[in-house]
Every structure is written in structure tokens, then in C-alpha cells.
Design a protein around this motif. Structure first.
Motif, PDB file in Angstrom:
ATOM      1  N   UNK A 159      43.984  32.509  64.236  1.00  0.00           N
ATOM      2  CA  UNK A 159      44.862  31.880  65.220  1.00  0.00           C
ATOM      3  C   UNK A 159      46.200  32.611  65.190  1.00  0.00           C
ATOM      4  N   UNK A 160      46.602  33.229  66.317  1.00  0.00           N
ATOM      5  CA  UNK A 160      47.867  33.946  66.423  1.00  0.00           C
ATOM      6  C   UNK A 160      48.759  33.233  67.425  1.00  0.00           C
ATOM      7  N   UNK A 161      50.057  33.217  67.150  1.00  0.00           N
ATOM      8  CA  UNK A 161      51.031  32.642  68.080  1.00  0.00           C
ATOM      9  C   UNK A 161      51.977  33.751  68.486  1.00  0.00           C
ATOM     10  N   UNK A 162      52.153  33.940  69.805  1.00  0.00           N
ATOM     11  CA  UNK A 162      52.980  35.016  70.326  1.00  0.00           C
ATOM     12  C   UNK A 162      54.294  34.503  70.866  1.00  0.00           C
ATOM     13  N   UNK A 163      55.336  35.283  70.642  1.00  0.00           N
ATOM     14  CA  UNK A 163      56.658  35.035  71.211  1.00  0.00           C
ATOM     15  C   UNK A 163      56.977  36.243  72.076  1.00  0.00           C
ATOM     16  N   UNK A 164      57.225  36.053  73.393  1.00  0.00           N
ATOM     17  CA  UNK A 164      57.504  37.202  74.255  1.00  0.00           C
ATOM     18  C   UNK A 164      58.672  38.067  73.791  1.00  0.00           C
TER      19      UNK A 164
ATOM     20  N   UNK B  20      57.509  41.502  71.403  1.00  0.00           N
ATOM     21  CA  UNK B  20      56.488  42.006  72.319  1.00  0.00           C
ATOM     22  C   UNK B  20      55.220  42.537  71.673  1.00  0.00           C
ATOM     23  N   UNK B  21      55.300  43.225  70.572  1.00  0.00           N
ATOM     24  CA  UNK B  21      54.133  43.946  70.076  1.00  0.00           C
ATOM     25  C   UNK B  21      53.496  43.359  68.834  1.00  0.00           C
ATOM     26  N   UNK B  22      53.959  42.234  68.389  1.00  0.00           N
ATOM     27  CA  UNK B  22      53.303  41.667  67.205  1.00  0.00           C
ATOM     28  C   UNK B  22      53.366  40.144  67.251  1.00  0.00           C
ATOM     29  N   UNK B  23      52.390  39.500  66.642  1.00  0.00           N
ATOM     30  CA  UNK B  23      52.384  38.039  66.630  1.00  0.00           C
ATOM     31  C   UNK B  23      53.469  37.504  65.713  1.00  0.00           C
ATOM     32  N   UNK B  24      53.938  36.285  65.991  1.00  0.00           N
ATOM     33  CA  UNK B  24      54.957  35.670  65.152  1.00  0.00           C
ATOM     34  C   UNK B  24      54.342  34.927  63.979  1.00  0.00           C
ATOM     35  N   UNK B  25      53.084  34.548  64.080  1.00  0.00           N
ATOM     36  CA  UNK B  25      52.443  33.878  62.953  1.00  0.00           C
ATOM     37  C   UNK B  25      50.944  34.106  62.999  1.00  0.00           C
ATOM     38  N   UNK B  26      50.346  33.983  61.853  1.00  0.00           N
ATOM     39  CA  UNK B  26      48.898  34.115  61.720  1.00  0.00           C
ATOM     40  C   UNK B  26      48.427  32.979  60.838  1.00  0.00           C
ATOM     41  N   UNK B  27      47.399  32.306  61.280  1.00  0.00           N
ATOM     42  CA  UNK B  27      46.849  31.223  60.485  1.00  0.00           C
ATOM     43  C   UNK B  27      45.344  31.359  60.478  1.00  0.00           C
ATOM     44  N   UNK B  28      44.763  31.338  59.331  1.00  0.00           N
ATOM     45  CA  UNK B  28      43.306  31.344  59.231  1.00  0.00           C
ATOM     46  C   UNK B  28      42.863  29.898  59.049  1.00  0.00           C
ATOM     47  N   UNK B  29      41.897  29.510  59.843  1.00  0.00           N
ATOM     48  CA  UNK B  29      41.409  28.143  59.793  1.00  0.00           C
ATOM     49  C   UNK B  29      40.233  28.108  58.834  1.00  0.00           C
ATOM     50  N   UNK B  30      40.413  27.464  57.702  1.00  0.00           N
ATOM     51  CA  UNK B  30      39.378  27.424  56.669  1.00  0.00           C
ATOM     52  C   UNK B  30      38.283  26.440  57.045  1.00  0.00           C
ATOM     53  N   UNK B  31      37.069  26.796  56.659  1.00  0.00           N
ATOM     54  CA  UNK B  31      35.906  25.934  56.852  1.00  0.00           C
ATOM     55  C   UNK B  31      35.764  25.467  58.288  1.00  0.00           C
TER      56      UNK B  31
ATOM     57  N   UNK C  95      50.802  26.510  74.155  1.00  0.00           N
ATOM     58  CA  UNK C  95      50.950  25.320  73.327  1.00  0.00           C
ATOM     59  C   UNK C  95      52.026  24.412  73.927  1.00  0.00           C
ATOM     60  N   UNK C  96      52.333  23.315  73.258  1.00  0.00           N
ATOM     61  CA  UNK C  96      53.296  22.333  73.773  1.00  0.00           C
ATOM     62  C   UNK C  96      54.704  22.902  73.895  1.00  0.00           C
ATOM     63  N   UNK C  97      55.012  23.961  73.132  1.00  0.00           N
ATOM     64  CA  UNK C  97      56.347  24.576  73.202  1.00  0.00           C
ATOM     65  C   UNK C  97      56.349  25.801  74.107  1.00  0.00           C
ATOM     66  N   UNK C  98      55.281  25.990  74.879  1.00  0.00           N
ATOM     67  CA  UNK C  98      55.140  27.080  75.850  1.00  0.00           C
ATOM     68  C   UNK C  98      54.927  28.452  75.217  1.00  0.00           C
ATOM     69  N   UNK C  99      54.535  28.484  73.956  1.00  0.00           N
ATOM     70  CA  UNK C  99      54.174  29.751  73.325  1.00  0.00           C
ATOM     71  C   UNK C  99      52.709  30.023  73.599  1.00  0.00           C
ATOM     72  N   UNK C 100      52.351  31.294  73.662  1.00  0.00           N
ATOM     73  CA  UNK C 100      50.957  31.675  73.869  1.00  0.00           C
ATOM     74  C   UNK C 100      50.241  31.706  72.532  1.00  0.00           C
ATOM     75  N   UNK C 101      49.128  31.008  72.459  1.00  0.00           N
ATOM     76  CA  UNK C 101      48.287  31.017  71.267  1.00  0.00           C
ATOM     77  C   UNK C 101      47.031  31.827  71.575  1.00  0.00           C
ATOM     78  N   UNK C 102      46.622  32.650  70.626  1.00  0.00           N
ATOM     79  CA  UNK C 102      45.409  33.447  70.743  1.00  0.00           C
ATOM     80  C   UNK C 102      44.450  32.993  69.657  1.00  0.00           C
ATOM     81  N   UNK C 103      43.206  32.783  70.029  1.00  0.00           N
ATOM     82  CA  UNK C 103      42.180  32.371  69.070  1.00  0.00           C
ATOM     83  C   UNK C 103      41.020  33.352  69.110  1.00  0.00           C
ATOM     84  N   UNK C 104      40.574  33.734  67.931  1.00  0.00           N
ATOM     85  CA  UNK C 104      39.372  34.544  67.787  1.00  0.00           C
ATOM     86  C   UNK C 104      38.667  34.052  66.535  1.00  0.00           C
ATOM     87  N   UNK C 105      37.556  33.364  66.703  1.00  0.00           N
ATOM     88  CA  UNK C 105      36.819  32.759  65.590  1.00  0.00           C
ATOM     89  C   UNK C 105      37.774  31.902  64.765  1.00  0.00           C
ATOM     90  N   UNK C 106      37.992  32.230  63.496  1.00  0.00           N
ATOM     91  CA  UNK C 106      38.883  31.420  62.669  1.00  0.00           C
ATOM     92  C   UNK C 106      40.283  32.015  62.541  1.00  0.00           C
TER      93      UNK C 106
END
Length: 83
Positions: free
Chosen positions: A54-59, A62-73, A41-52
């Protein structure tokens, strides 16, 4: 599922593990064998997408995402960049 061409496609291991950019992430067995899309992303974090999902990773986390967002509709046919 289709994602923007510039995103990296990776397959999660049978045990739910993902290695990316020298970092190890445990996504969980629910993602086992799934193809996921990654991009920086623009802040150099890794974003992971799978269907709806969306996970954002912070190195530093190491072993868990920093946020989870479900994209509705939102269609799983992701042909344009998600914000």
C-alpha cells in the motif's frame, strides 16, 4: 487480484513509471507491467494498492511515495476497502 469496483485500475509502464491525475510517479522496475489499483483517500491523497503493498502519494513529492505499508496476513484477493 481483485479490488473494489470503484477503484481505478492502471498498468505501470515497462520502466516502472505511472502517470495519474497529471502527476508522474516512478514506482520502480519491480512494478513494471503490473496492474495496480488507485483511489483517493479521505484527505484527498492518492493511494496505490498492489497485493499486500500500500503506497500513499503526495503530488508535492512527484517521484516517490510518501509512505509504504505492508498489510500482513492479507489475501491478495482484495474485495473490500482497506483501511
Amino acid at each position: 487480484m481483485r479490488y473494489p469496483k470503484e477503484w481505478l485500475m492502471r498498468r505501470v509502464s515497462a520502466t516502472g513509471q505511472l502517470w495519474h491525475d497529471g502527476h508522474h510517479y516512478h514506482l520502480g522496475e519491480v512494478f513494471a507491467h503490473c496492474r495496480v489499483a488507485l483511489h483517493q483517500d479521505a484527505t484527498d491523497r492518492t493511494e496505490l494498492h498492489f497485493a499486500n503493498v500500500h503506497l500513499v502519494f503526495d503530488p508535492a513529492e512527484r517521484f516517490r511515495p510518501t509512505s509504504l505499508r505492508r498489510i500482513k496476513n492479507h489475501s491478495p484477493n482484495l474485495t473490500q476497502k482497506l483501511n
